[in-house]
Design a protein around this motif. Structure first.
Motif, PDB file in Angstrom:
ATOM      1  N   VAL A   1      -9.732   5.799  -2.642  1.00  0.00           N
ATOM      2  CA  VAL A   1      -8.833   6.609  -1.819  1.00  0.00           C
ATOM      3  C   VAL A   1      -8.323   7.815  -2.603  1.00  0.00           C
ATOM      4  N   PHE A   2      -8.225   7.692  -3.921  1.00  0.00           N
ATOM      5  CA  PHE A   2      -7.647   8.739  -4.764  1.00  0.00           C
ATOM      6  C   PHE A   2      -8.703   9.599  -5.464  1.00  0.00           C
ATOM      7  N   THR A   3      -9.979   9.228  -5.376  1.00  0.00           N
ATOM      8  CA  THR A   3     -11.010   9.841  -6.198  1.00  0.00           C
ATOM      9  C   THR A   3     -11.526  11.138  -5.585  1.00  0.00           C
ATOM     10  N   VAL A   4     -11.425  12.226  -6.338  1.00  0.00           N
ATOM     11  CA  VAL A   4     -11.900  13.535  -5.882  1.00  0.00           C
ATOM     12  C   VAL A   4     -13.389  13.681  -6.121  1.00  0.00           C
ATOM     13  N   GLU A   5     -13.852  13.263  -7.285  1.00  0.00           N
ATOM     14  CA  GLU A   5     -15.282  13.334  -7.589  1.00  0.00           C
ATOM     15  C   GLU A   5     -15.613  12.308  -8.659  1.00  0.00           C
ATOM     16  N   GLY A   6     -16.906  11.986  -8.773  1.00  0.00           N
ATOM     17  CA  GLY A   6     -17.327  10.975  -9.727  1.00  0.00           C
ATOM     18  C   GLY A   6     -17.116   9.574  -9.194  1.00  0.00           C
ATOM     19  N   GLU A   7     -17.382   8.597 -10.036  1.00  0.00           N
ATOM     20  CA  GLU A   7     -17.240   7.198  -9.634  1.00  0.00           C
ATOM     21  C   GLU A   7     -15.774   6.789  -9.569  1.00  0.00           C
ATOM     22  N   PRO A   8     -15.387   6.040  -8.551  1.00  0.00           N
ATOM     23  CA  PRO A   8     -14.008   5.525  -8.507  1.00  0.00           C
ATOM     24  C   PRO A   8     -13.724   4.639  -9.712  1.00  0.00           C
ATOM     25  N   ALA A   9     -12.496   4.668 -10.158  1.00  0.00           N
ATOM     26  CA  ALA A   9     -12.101   3.838 -11.296  1.00  0.00           C
ATOM     27  C   ALA A   9     -12.084   2.372 -10.891  1.00  0.00           C
ATOM     28  N   GLN A  10     -12.198   1.496 -11.885  1.00  0.00           N
ATOM     29  CA  GLN A  10     -12.109   0.061 -11.653  1.00  0.00           C
ATOM     30  C   GLN A  10     -10.638  -0.341 -11.649  1.00  0.00           C
ATOM     31  N   ARG A  11      -9.912   0.234 -10.678  1.00  0.00           N
ATOM     32  CA  ARG A  11      -8.475   0.050 -10.580  1.00  0.00           C
ATOM     33  C   ARG A  11      -8.048   0.017  -9.115  1.00  0.00           C
ATOM     34  N   VAL A  12      -6.845  -0.474  -8.876  1.00  0.00           N
ATOM     35  CA  VAL A  12      -6.210  -0.375  -7.562  1.00  0.00           C
ATOM     36  C   VAL A  12      -4.749  -0.002  -7.778  1.00  0.00           C
ATOM     37  N   ARG A  13      -4.136   0.573  -6.731  1.00  0.00           N
ATOM     38  CA  ARG A  13      -2.720   0.902  -6.830  1.00  0.00           C
ATOM     39  C   ARG A  13      -1.885  -0.145  -6.102  1.00  0.00           C
ATOM     40  N   ILE A  14      -0.803  -0.555  -6.768  1.00  0.00           N
ATOM     41  CA  ILE A  14       0.169  -1.477  -6.173  1.00  0.00           C
ATOM     42  C   ILE A  14       1.482  -0.733  -6.006  1.00  0.00           C
ATOM     43  N   ALA A  15       1.977  -0.643  -4.785  1.00  0.00           N
ATOM     44  CA  ALA A  15       3.289  -0.048  -4.530  1.00  0.00           C
ATOM     45  C   ALA A  15       4.359  -1.124  -4.660  1.00  0.00           C
ATOM     46  N   LEU A  16       5.360  -0.860  -5.470  1.00  0.00           N
ATOM     47  CA  LEU A  16       6.371  -1.871  -5.776  1.00  0.00           C
ATOM     48  C   LEU A  16       7.581  -1.800  -4.856  1.00  0.00           C
ATOM     49  N   GLY A  17       7.759  -0.724  -4.138  1.00  0.00           N
ATOM     50  CA  GLY A  17       8.969  -0.545  -3.364  1.00  0.00           C
ATOM     51  C   GLY A  17       8.920  -1.090  -1.958  1.00  0.00           C
ATOM     52  N   SER A  18       7.719  -1.367  -1.446  1.00  0.00           N
ATOM     53  CA  SER A  18       7.599  -1.736  -0.037  1.00  0.00           C
ATOM     54  C   SER A  18       7.972  -3.185   0.242  1.00  0.00           C
TER      55      SER A  18
ATOM     56  N   THR B   1       0.803  -1.219   0.000  1.00  0.00           N
ATOM     57  CA  THR B   1       0.000   0.000   0.000  1.00  0.00           C
ATOM     58  C   THR B   1       0.837   1.271   0.000  1.00  0.00           C
ATOM     59  N   MET B   2       2.013   1.239   0.611  1.00  0.00           N
ATOM     60  CA  MET B   2       2.795   2.458   0.803  1.00  0.00           C
ATOM     61  C   MET B   2       3.853   2.610  -0.277  1.00  0.00           C
ATOM     62  N   ASN B   3       3.904   3.792  -0.883  1.00  0.00           N
ATOM     63  CA  ASN B   3       4.910   4.069  -1.902  1.00  0.00           C
ATOM     64  C   ASN B   3       6.244   4.398  -1.235  1.00  0.00           C
ATOM     65  N   LEU B   4       6.958   3.358  -0.883  1.00  0.00           N
ATOM     66  CA  LEU B   4       8.263   3.506  -0.247  1.00  0.00           C
ATOM     67  C   LEU B   4       9.361   3.172  -1.253  1.00  0.00           C
ATOM     68  N   PRO B   5      10.502   3.844  -1.186  1.00  0.00           N
ATOM     69  CA  PRO B   5      11.618   3.399  -2.021  1.00  0.00           C
ATOM     70  C   PRO B   5      12.178   2.097  -1.468  1.00  0.00           C
ATOM     71  N   PRO B   6      12.533   1.151  -2.327  1.00  0.00           N
ATOM     72  CA  PRO B   6      13.158  -0.074  -1.824  1.00  0.00           C
ATOM     73  C   PRO B   6      14.483   0.254  -1.143  1.00  0.00           C
ATOM     74  N   ILE B   7      14.786  -0.462  -0.080  1.00  0.00           N
ATOM     75  CA  ILE B   7      16.042  -0.235   0.626  1.00  0.00           C
ATOM     76  C   ILE B   7      17.160  -0.950  -0.127  1.00  0.00           C
ATOM     77  N   PRO B   8      18.123  -0.210  -0.656  1.00  0.00           N
ATOM     78  CA  PRO B   8      19.157  -0.861  -1.473  1.00  0.00           C
ATOM     79  C   PRO B   8      20.124  -1.671  -0.624  1.00  0.00           C
ATOM     80  N   GLU B   9      20.678  -2.713  -1.226  1.00  0.00           N
ATOM     81  CA  GLU B   9      21.708  -3.499  -0.551  1.00  0.00           C
ATOM     82  C   GLU B   9      23.072  -2.824  -0.649  1.00  0.00           C
ATOM     83  N   ASN B  10      23.282  -2.130  -1.762  1.00  0.00           N
ATOM     84  CA  ASN B  10      24.574  -1.469  -1.972  1.00  0.00           C
ATOM     85  C   ASN B  10      24.334  -0.110  -2.632  1.00  0.00           C
ATOM     86  N   PRO B  11      24.599   0.981  -1.916  1.00  0.00           N
ATOM     87  CA  PRO B  11      25.219   1.044  -0.596  1.00  0.00           C
ATOM     88  C   PRO B  11      24.260   0.617   0.512  1.00  0.00           C
TER      89      PRO B  11
END
Length: 466
Positions: free
Chosen positions: A419-436, A104-114
């Protein structure tokens, strides 16, 4: 074999497991379902009977049933009892016994190097040896020192070009910067125009300060200029909020021509712009920020949360020259100042090149994760090769909230479009965070789980309320 006949076997299974008793009960049930020893629709013994047979108390069994319901293994009907849920055998994710994988959270992946852990340990130690502890732990100058503001200006050069350090403020997080802009430029009842699907943080600010949001539809390049013009004519907004590069959640990125068109609309209606730019440094050659094209109209926010770490709690606010003092006063009122220790750490990283090395490592890792997401999820979704998230398109039989609720039962945490919709019907979509996800392997496993949920067709009786 009936569920009642299985209970003695469950007791043997439970006795062999060292974990919490209530979880052992759930695992015993899940194992019976996996082995096809108990089937969808089979009725389970009453909780009191089960507690007596297993030699435990009713509270433990009640807790086990609650966890089994959360995993989608069982369902209960008042007056009828508890049954193995229809669909309980349809996905391998249900029976793994894992905690929810949080995508759910858009976090940057923690790198191994550095290694961030090694860098933090070493550099904090050096800072404490070389700088006065009292100064590090005391209140600091709002907006940062001259040296820190110059480092921030240099950091943002790829997007802004050369910008005077005295137009830059170092602030404790992007939300503080946005709060300062919004609370200064708009009053309760005023309108902010934004994308129809927008970053939830601006919705939170609007609610906090009594502001109204008007949504504008977008295409693959973001906010449509003609629709923005119409919204400005209709609502006479005090501010336009947008994320021109890798928009959250749609991933849309404005071309130079689109940026110029958006600025032309803002100029025609004499509206200022709040430009939120968390992701541009994930690109090798980021496009010019709106604030670079029209410095007098745009308030620009660049956070380190998405390109280094949210734990640093640092962002930069760039304001038109005549508004810098007002922004500084607003930042002071909202959040006072930054952490001296974290600011010193970031300054050290920027000076010795470690910050740039971390960004490069995160950039490389996110590209690998985006490639994996495209390979596993397929085309047809909104994706950016350098971005940290996917705007996943759902099949016709899934609504956004139902999909997210069902995915959570399978151990996957996603974000519905509502969660992201300001007005109108919510889209038939979901968000996937790749970094968490902790590793690329764990992300790939999670994405295969998303595919399983995408392919699942709900039974007619399946409903959920969240």
């Amino acid at each position: 074999m009936s569920a009642a006949d299985l209970v003695p076997g469950w007791k043997q299974y439970i006795d062999r497991n060292a974990g919490p008793l209530y979880l052992s009960i759930v695992e015993a049930l899940a194992e019976s379902i996996r082995r096809d020893e108990i089937h969808e629709g089979d009725r389970l013994p009453p909780q009191r009977t089960l507690a007596k047979t297993l030699g435990t108390d009713l509270t433990t069994v009640t807790r086990a049933f609650a966890e089994a319901r959360r995993r989608g293994l069982i369902e209960a009907t008042v007056g009828r009892g508890t049954f193995v849920r229809v669909g309980a055998t349809e996905t391998r994710w249900r029976n793994a016994g894992r905690a929810v994988v949080d995508l759910t959270m858009n976090l940057p992946p923690i790198p191994e190097n550095p290694s961030l852990q090694q860098l933090i340990q070493n550099d904090i130690s050096r800072i404490l040896r070389r700088q006065d502890l009292h100064a590090l732990l005391s209140y600091r100058v709002t907006g940062g020192t001259s040296e820190e503001r110059q480092l921030a200006a240099d950091w943002m050069k790829p997007m802004l070009g050369a910008r005077p350090a005295d137009e830059v403020l170092v602030v404790p997080g992007a939300q503080s910067a946005m709060s300062a802009v919004v609370s200064t430029l708009a009053a309760p009842g005023d309108v902010i125009v934004t994308d129809r699907f927008t970053y939830p943080g601006i919705r939170t600010l609007a609610a906090q300060f009594g502001l109204l949001l008007a949504g504008v539809d977008s295409d693959r390049e973001g906010m449509v200029p003609d629709l923005l013009d119409r919204a400005c004519r209709q609502h006479r907004p005090r501010l336009i909020y947008c994320t021109p590069t890798i928009q959250n959640p749609t991933t849309a990125t404005m071309s130079l021509a689109r940026r110029e068109a958006i600025l032309a609309v803002a100029k025609a209606h004499n509206v200022q712009i709040l430009e939120d730019d968390p992701y541009s440094l994930l690109l090798d050659q980021p496009p010019p920020a709106l604030a670079a094209l029209d410095p007098s109209r745009v308030f620009y926010v660049s956070t380190l949360a998405k390109v280094l770490s949210p734990g640093l709690r640092l962002a930069f606010l760039v304001a038109p020259p005549d508004a810098v003092q007002r922004m500084s006063s607003a930042v002071r009122a909202i959040s006072l100042t930054c952490s001296g220790l974290m600011t010193s750490l970031v300054a050290r990283w920027m000076q010795d090149g470690q910050a740039q090395a971390i960004v490069r490592a995160i950039r490389t890792e996110l590209r690998l994760r985006q490639a994996a997401a495209r390979a596993i999820l397929g085309d047809g979704h909104c994706m950016h090769p350098d971005g940290p998230h996917v705007w996943l398109k759902l099949p016709d039989w899934w609504g956004s909230v139902d999909f997210v609720s069902y995915a959570r039962r399978q151990g996957l945490g996603l974000v519905p479009s509502s969660v992201f919709t300001v007005e109108g019907e919510p889209a038939q979509r979901v968000r996937i965070a790749l970094g968490s996800a902790a590793t690329l392997d764990s992300l790939e496993a999670s994405l295969h789980g998303v595919v399983s949920v995408l392919q699942h067709k709900r039974s007619p009786g399946y409903t959920d309320i969240v």
